[in-house]
Design a protein around this motif. Structure first.
Motif, PDB file in Angstrom:
ATOM      1  N   SER A 254       7.861  -7.178 -19.803  1.00 59.56           N
ATOM      2  CA  SER A 254       6.804  -7.273 -18.795  1.00 59.56           C
ATOM      3  C   SER A 254       7.224  -6.169 -17.568  1.00 59.56           C
ATOM      4  N   ARG A 255       6.143  -5.446 -17.032  1.00 61.95           N
ATOM      5  CA  ARG A 255       6.340  -4.661 -15.783  1.00 61.95           C
ATOM      6  C   ARG A 255       5.147  -5.139 -14.985  1.00 61.95           C
ATOM      7  N   ASP A 256       5.565  -4.636 -13.613  1.00 61.03           N
ATOM      8  CA  ASP A 256       4.681  -4.770 -12.590  1.00 61.03           C
ATOM      9  C   ASP A 256       3.831  -3.484 -12.162  1.00 61.03           C
ATOM     10  N   PHE A 257       2.869  -3.597 -13.120  1.00 57.32           N
ATOM     11  CA  PHE A 257       1.678  -2.561 -12.923  1.00 57.32           C
ATOM     12  C   PHE A 257       1.138  -2.580 -11.705  1.00 57.32           C
ATOM     13  N   VAL A 258       1.228  -1.495 -10.781  1.00 57.42           N
ATOM     14  CA  VAL A 258       0.399  -1.461  -9.354  1.00 57.42           C
ATOM     15  C   VAL A 258      -0.533  -0.085  -9.593  1.00 57.42           C
ATOM     16  N   PHE A 259      -1.945  -0.508  -8.933  1.00 60.02           N
ATOM     17  CA  PHE A 259      -2.661   0.714  -9.139  1.00 60.02           C
ATOM     18  C   PHE A 259      -2.500   1.555  -8.099  1.00 60.02           C
ATOM     19  N   ILE A 260      -2.758   2.842  -8.225  1.00 57.23           N
ATOM     20  CA  ILE A 260      -2.708   4.065  -7.679  1.00 57.23           C
ATOM     21  C   ILE A 260      -3.405   4.144  -6.269  1.00 57.23           C
ATOM     22  N   ASP A 261      -4.428   3.515  -5.943  1.00 54.92           N
ATOM     23  CA  ASP A 261      -5.044   3.252  -4.707  1.00 54.92           C
ATOM     24  C   ASP A 261      -4.185   2.388  -3.629  1.00 54.92           C
ATOM     25  N   ASP A 262      -3.600   1.165  -4.502  1.00 55.56           N
ATOM     26  CA  ASP A 262      -2.621   0.501  -3.561  1.00 55.56           C
ATOM     27  C   ASP A 262      -1.494   1.067  -3.277  1.00 55.56           C
ATOM     28  N   VAL A 263      -0.924   1.967  -3.954  1.00 61.01           N
ATOM     29  CA  VAL A 263       0.213   2.598  -3.702  1.00 61.01           C
ATOM     30  C   VAL A 263      -0.010   3.653  -2.453  1.00 61.01           C
ATOM     31  N   VAL A 264      -1.350   4.342  -2.474  1.00 63.78           N
ATOM     32  CA  VAL A 264      -1.652   5.251  -1.394  1.00 63.78           C
ATOM     33  C   VAL A 264      -1.764   4.401  -0.243  1.00 63.78           C
ATOM     34  N   GLN A 265      -2.288   3.426  -0.271  1.00 59.82           N
ATOM     35  CA  GLN A 265      -2.574   2.442   0.998  1.00 59.82           C
ATOM     36  C   GLN A 265      -1.146   1.992   1.650  1.00 59.82           C
TER      37      GLN A 265
END
Length: 376
Positions: A254-265
């Motif tokens: 498993s991995r912790d997939f984080v959406f690009i917009d959350d990373v930008v925020q």
């Protein structure tokens, strides 16, 4: 603010640059437009074109002092994203990863330290790869921090993680920033060195220094042609080409997939944080998703089923599980991920459907790894 983003034409950097411009900041981008990311005609790539008339663009490298001197003129804040990424490739392109990730960061800091530039803040991209396997729980010993898994066990189909003290099977729990760091790939080693240099030099110069241990970042705009990073890109490209999907291990990793917009925020919050700060933070979704679920969901959303085989093969340097503890970044920076994996995958696939189908170079990349003894 006057903000330099190194690697600012990349997946994260371009999205961040446009966000910061929209927030009223002046943004300068330094990027070498690597063909591995931008293709054979980099200046025609969508990522680069998204920056047109938005930022001041300098084509250059963080490994060249003259390029850094030019890019840093008049800057008060640096977001350092320029780096080579990818665990597998790092295990044989060792000098290149070291030259770019460690050498480029060292040169950036050297210029800032010796040219008396009025930099007030550095925000740098690190990676969850610095943790290695991360934090687990043992019924007998509580929180434990296992070393990398033994190839001999994995060759027999045993992909579990075990307590380093008693050998009992351990259970993944969220990894926080206090977890001991022991990277198991060259990439992870370079990212750890990057963050340590940034924090150490920042403190010595009285500059705010913030490093983010990004988890598995995905979303619209990521490279669909680079076979070395991002299983969502790899899988979606293979599905659209009608190729089968090779699921490593048993598919339950498993991995912790984080959406690009959350990373930008999260990154923008650090850029605009007004108090002096020198610290490291996890940035993720806080949710673990297994690889087989990702493969099946992508096929459903793309409306195309391809042969999916759980092969038991594995790459040396891969971890078993990953999920981030986000308590610290919530408390200090007020970051809260807002895009679920279900919504993020829907947005990702909607974007993919509008993109040209890329040449599938995945098998080629596996052959490279196998030739180096890194793929079993």
């Amino acid at each position: 603010m006057n903000i330099l983003i190194t690697g600012g034409a990349g997946f994260i950097g371009s999205r961040l640059a446009n966000h910061l411009v929209a927030s009223g900041h002046r943004v300068i981008v330094l990027d070498n437009l690597s063909p591995q990311i931008h293709g054979a005609e980099p200046e025609s790539s969508p990522l680069f074109r998204s920056l047109e008339r938005q930022v001041e663009f300098i084509r250059g490298s963080v490994t060249q002092r003259a390029d850094l001197m030019r890019a840093l003129a008049g800057v008060d804040t640096v977001v350092h994203l320029a780096a080579e990424t990818g665990t597998g490739q790092s295990m044989y392109a060792i000098q290149h990863y070291s030259d770019v990730n460690i050498g480029g960061t060292a040169l950036l800091l050297d210029v800032i330290a010796n040219e008396r530039l009025p930099i007030r803040k550095i925000v740098a991209a690190s990676s969850r790869a610095v943790y290695g396997e991360g934090r687990y729980s043992c019924p007998k010993h509580g929180n434990v921090y296992p070393a990398s898994r033994a190839a001999e066990r994995m060759e027999k189909g045993d992909f579990s993680v075990y307590c380093p003290h008693c050998g009992t099977a351990a259970e993944m729990i969220p990894t926080d920033e206090e977890t001991p760091v022991h990277p198991v790939s060259v990439y992870g080693i370079t990212k750890l060195t990057q963050e340590q240099m940034v924090l150490t030099v920042g403190k010595s110069l009285g500059i705010s220094a913030i490093t983010f241990r990004y988890q598995n970042v995905y979303g619209p705009g990521q490279s669909l042609s680079n076979p070395y990073t991002g299983i969502l890109s790899i899988f979606s490209t293979r599905i659209r080409n009608g190729s089968g999907i090779n699921i490593f291990e048993d598919g339950k990793e498993s991995r912790d997939f984080v959406f690009i917009d959350d990373v930008v925020q999260a990154t923008a919050k650090a850029v605009e944080y007004e108090q002096p700060l020198a610290d490291v933070f996890n940035v993720g979704s806080g949710v673990a998703t297994d690889v087989l679920t990702i493969a099946n969901t992508l096929q459903a959303l793309l409306g195309s089923a391809v042969p999916t085989q759980v092969t038991g093969q594995f790459r040396l340097g891969d971890i078993r599980h990953n999920v981030a503890d986000l308590a610290k970044v919530r408390q200090v920076l007020g970051f809260e991920p807002s895009v679920s994996i279900e919504e993020g995958l829907r947005q990702f696939v909607a974007w993919v459907k509008g993109e040209q189908i890329q040449t599938d170079r995945y098998e080629e990349s596996l052959k490279e790894l196998k030739a180096k003894g890194l793929f079993k």
